[in-house]
Design an enzyme around this catalytic site. Sequence first.
Site, short mmCIF file in Angstrom:
data_model
loop_
_atom_site.label_atom_id
_atom_site.label_comp_id
_atom_site.label_asym_id
_atom_site.label_seq_id
_atom_site.Cartn_x
_atom_site.Cartn_y
_atom_site.Cartn_z
N HIS A 207 23.57 47.31 10.68
CA HIS A 207 24.22 48.60 10.93
C HIS A 207 25.60 48.47 11.56
CE1 HIS A 207 22.83 47.78 14.99
NE2 HIS A 207 23.66 48.70 15.42
C1 UD1 Z 1 25.43 53.39 17.61
C2 UD1 Z 1 26.10 52.50 18.68
C3 UD1 Z 1 25.71 51.06 18.44
C4 UD1 Z 1 24.22 50.89 18.34
C5 UD1 Z 1 23.69 51.81 17.26
C6 UD1 Z 1 22.21 51.72 17.08
C7 UD1 Z 1 28.29 53.21 19.51
C8 UD1 Z 1 29.74 52.94 19.45
N1 UD1 Z 1 27.55 52.58 18.59
O1 UD1 Z 1 25.99 53.01 16.34
O2 UD1 Z 1 26.18 50.28 19.53
O3 UD1 Z 1 23.92 49.55 18.04
O4 UD1 Z 1 24.04 53.15 17.62
O5 UD1 Z 1 21.78 52.54 16.03
O6 UD1 Z 1 27.85 53.94 20.37
N2 UD1 Z 1 23.50 59.07 11.97
C9 UD1 Z 1 22.46 59.81 11.46
N3 UD1 Z 1 21.45 60.19 12.30
C10 UD1 Z 1 21.45 59.88 13.63
C11 UD1 Z 1 22.53 59.13 14.13
C12 UD1 Z 1 23.54 58.74 13.30
O7 UD1 Z 1 22.42 60.10 10.28
O8 UD1 Z 1 20.50 60.25 14.34
C13 UD1 Z 1 24.57 58.63 11.06
C14 UD1 Z 1 25.77 59.55 11.08
O9 UD1 Z 1 26.25 59.63 9.81
C15 UD1 Z 1 26.77 58.81 11.93
C16 UD1 Z 1 26.42 57.35 11.67
O10 UD1 Z 1 25.01 57.34 11.44
O11 UD1 Z 1 28.06 59.12 11.60
C17 UD1 Z 1 26.73 56.45 12.82
O12 UD1 Z 1 26.17 56.94 14.04
P1 UD1 Z 1 26.86 56.60 15.46
O13 UD1 Z 1 25.99 57.08 16.56
O14 UD1 Z 1 28.27 57.03 15.43
O15 UD1 Z 1 26.93 55.03 15.45
P2 UD1 Z 1 25.82 53.96 15.07
O16 UD1 Z 1 26.31 53.20 13.92
O17 UD1 Z 1 24.45 54.54 15.02
#
Ligand code: UD1
Length: 365
Positions: A207
């Site tokens: 991820h």
């Molecule tokens: C975040 C953390 C990362 C951690 C990871 C675990 C930061 C900078 N990054 O990254 O350190 O390892 O979480 O998962 O804080 N999304 C969904 N559903 C959700 C959450 C996210 O669909 O419940 C999708 C959205 O499209 C979003 C993308 O995933 O834009 C990324 O989510 P985000 O929380 O920005 O970062 P992660 O890649 O999950």
Amino acid sequence: MLKVINVVGARPNFMKVAPIMEAMERRKREFAPLVVHTGQHYDSMMSDTFFSDLEIPQPSIHLKVGSASHAVQTAAVMERFEPVVLEKKPDWVLVVGDVNSTLACALVCAKLGVKVGHVEAGLRSRDRTMPEEINRLLTDQIAQLLFTPSEDAGENLRAEGVGDERIRFVGNVMIDSLFKHLARAKESEVRRNLGVSDQEYAVLTLHRPSNVDDAETLGRIVDALEEISDRLPIVFPVHPRTRKTISEFGFGDRIKKAKGLRLVEPLGYLDFLGLFSQSRLVLTDSGGLQEETTVLGIPCLTLRENTERPITVEQGTNTIVGTNPEKITNAAFAALNGSLTTSRQVPALWDGHTADRILDALLEN
Ligand code: UD1
């Protein structure tokens, strides 16, 4: 009695806060804890399921920030967390790990003069292109108490000029959750439902933006997965970020054709622990999984160029393989034929009692 706000935001936070909340509820005479969920992760499989699996009390306050760019997400957490701190007047705020919610809440407290403890302090990948590295560096600058999981984390902090009076070596709190739930997790139906036999499959997670948001890098990883999955089935619970880019970059067909590669929805804590704890091999770019496999003695190939958790390489079962397909496949095949050499020690204080050490340190300060 210490009033403590425990902040959670994203998936890797839940297994770190669960043992702290459990210890605070057990030590009711000394602690009055609250859980604040920023809502950085919000899908039920990225959040709710962890509350039930890990028996975390429902958050008293939910900030519902959701996904956005780094600036917008960090700002939204700050804006919504500030009034909570002003209203609740905690003695301490505990933040865990290195996600955007960690830094945002620490920064709010620093400006309000409220004490912050950072759990999992001092880890450094020395790669400032990683958003988490920025979150780690800055959170450690402004937190009063820095709870480190390993000796090297303390050394990193001292090298940055942090005084010993702010550092507490307490061990790895996520391992408290692992020990507490391992037996129950092994009872999970997940392996039977997926039709895999113990020790006869690998588990993959991916991820990191550096891996999954870049078509060329993701393509190289897919090259390796096609080859490895020919010899050993790979179960791949797919993070929402990764599901999006697999489809955007058009890798769906190649992945579908790789018969041994099995994509599934993200799993809850117990199912995922039940799955990887019985696997032959783990391939990952996660931080936590490098630590969990070290404790369980499972070979782990880390698909990154660096790690902020070098102790898992020096003492544990982790090997950093990067994203070169040949390097990944060679290491995977070496792990399968037993020629991949790694240590098999469990690092000091990764013993299931870290949460109580954190609570003791809070009382002493
Ligand atoms: C975040 C953390 C990362 C951690 C990871 C675990 C930061 C900078 N990054 O990254 O350190 O390892 O979480 O998962 O804080 N999304 C969904 N559903 C959700 C959450 C996210 O669909 O419940 C999708 C959205 O499209 C979003 C993308 O995933 O834009 C990324 O989510 P985000 O929380 O920005 O970062 P992660 O890649 O999950």
